[in-house]
Design a protein around this motif. Structure first.
Motif, mmCIF file in Angstrom:
data_model
loop_
_atom_site.group_PDB
_atom_site.id
_atom_site.type_symbol
_atom_site.label_atom_id
_atom_site.label_comp_id
_atom_site.label_asym_id
_atom_site.label_seq_id
_atom_site.Cartn_x
_atom_site.Cartn_y
_atom_site.Cartn_z
ATOM 1 N N GLU A 248 -19.573 -11.697 0.630
ATOM 2 C CA GLU A 248 -18.772 -10.251 -0.123
ATOM 3 C C GLU A 248 -19.677 -9.821 -1.155
ATOM 4 O O GLU A 248 -19.702 -8.523 -0.770
ATOM 5 C CB GLU A 248 -18.191 -11.639 -1.949
ATOM 6 N N ASP A 249 -20.977 -10.059 -1.562
ATOM 7 C CA ASP A 249 -22.646 -9.184 -1.518
ATOM 8 C C ASP A 249 -22.122 -8.718 -0.230
ATOM 9 O O ASP A 249 -22.441 -7.127 -0.775
ATOM 10 C CB ASP A 249 -23.366 -10.254 -1.596
ATOM 11 N N LEU A 250 -23.256 -8.912 1.254
ATOM 12 C CA LEU A 250 -23.382 -7.975 2.088
ATOM 13 C C LEU A 250 -22.600 -6.950 2.280
ATOM 14 O O LEU A 250 -22.423 -5.674 2.500
ATOM 15 C CB LEU A 250 -23.533 -8.456 3.014
ATOM 16 N N LEU A 251 -20.844 -7.694 2.052
ATOM 17 C CA LEU A 251 -19.948 -6.297 2.046
ATOM 18 C C LEU A 251 -20.002 -4.951 0.612
ATOM 19 O O LEU A 251 -19.505 -4.202 1.371
ATOM 20 C CB LEU A 251 -18.443 -7.365 2.080
ATOM 21 N N ARG B 22 -12.595 -1.088 -0.441
ATOM 22 C CA ARG B 22 -12.495 -0.909 -2.526
ATOM 23 C C ARG B 22 -13.761 -1.486 -2.771
ATOM 24 O O ARG B 22 -13.218 -0.587 -4.122
ATOM 25 C CB ARG B 22 -11.628 -2.422 -2.169
ATOM 26 N N HIS B 23 -14.557 -1.787 -2.516
ATOM 27 C CA HIS B 23 -15.871 -1.852 -3.517
ATOM 28 C C HIS B 23 -16.432 -0.949 -3.100
ATOM 29 O O HIS B 23 -17.662 -0.962 -4.051
ATOM 30 C CB HIS B 23 -16.324 -3.262 -3.087
ATOM 31 N N VAL B 24 -16.882 -0.330 -1.645
ATOM 32 C CA VAL B 24 -18.002 0.042 -1.090
ATOM 33 C C VAL B 24 -17.785 1.905 -1.954
ATOM 34 O O VAL B 24 -16.508 1.978 -2.283
ATOM 35 C CB VAL B 24 -18.792 0.593 0.011
ATOM 36 N N HIS C 163 -21.744 -13.976 10.851
ATOM 37 C CA HIS C 163 -22.468 -14.081 12.075
ATOM 38 C C HIS C 163 -23.616 -15.034 11.034
ATOM 39 O O HIS C 163 -24.564 -15.995 10.602
ATOM 40 C CB HIS C 163 -23.124 -13.511 13.425
ATOM 41 N N LEU C 164 -24.387 -13.706 9.388
ATOM 42 C CA LEU C 164 -25.316 -13.884 9.377
ATOM 43 C C LEU C 164 -25.321 -15.429 8.259
ATOM 44 O O LEU C 164 -25.894 -15.976 7.782
ATOM 45 C CB LEU C 164 -25.809 -12.377 8.008
ATOM 46 N N VAL C 165 -23.770 -14.827 7.728
ATOM 47 C CA VAL C 165 -23.010 -16.529 6.709
ATOM 48 C C VAL C 165 -23.287 -17.579 7.061
ATOM 49 O O VAL C 165 -22.631 -17.948 6.205
ATOM 50 C CB VAL C 165 -22.171 -15.336 5.938
#
Length: 141
Positions: free
Chosen positions: A61-64, A104-106, A76-78
């Motif tokens: 969620e944080d990365l997105l 929605r969040h960006v 893959h990172l998570v």
């Protein structure tokens, strides 16, 4: 309880490792696999697998929200090896697909971090010292 906290700390530290092994964590805590699952759930309200999945989804969620990386790269990172299972678990946890979550969040905060910086920070690239160790081990042969 101390052993469970140590095992939970190990999962908190190594959550991104796709090969994180429940047996190794249970052994680290001094429990058999099945006793560890029961004790962990009694102490923390969820199984070690559920806890690890939630940690990974929270990080995704944080990365997105903050990084200019593709959903596959974030998957893959998570620590997920399958984009399908990542998307399904993400949607069951948040109610949105990763793409819909990002849409929605960006744009509600600062600009996205360039993907190359996010990958470097998250350990997605090998550092120069890792390459040096690899070449030195080849020279030793």
């Amino acid at each position: 309880m101390r052993q469970l906290r140590l095992a939970k700390d190990a999962m908190d530290r190594d959550w991104a490792d796709p090969g994180l092994d429940l047996d190794a964590v249970a052994t680290h805590a001094g429990y058999s696999r099945f006793h560890f699952i029961r004790a962990f759930k009694a102490a923390y309200g969820e199984t070690p697998g559920q806890y690890l999945t939630h940690r990974r989804i929270e990080r995704a969620e944080d990365l997105l929200r903050t990084a200019n990386l593709s959903v596959t790269e974030i998957c893959h990172l998570v620590g997920f090896s399958s984009l399908g299972s990542f998307s399904a678990r993400f949607k069951s946890w948040t109610g949105l697909t990763p793409t819909a979550y990002r849409a929605r969040h960006v744009g509600r905060g600062a600009a996205l971090i360039p993907g190359c910086y996010a990958m470097l920070w998250a350990g997605g690239f090998r550092s120069g010292t890792d390459r040096g160790r690899l070449s030195n081990s080849r020279e030793a042969r």
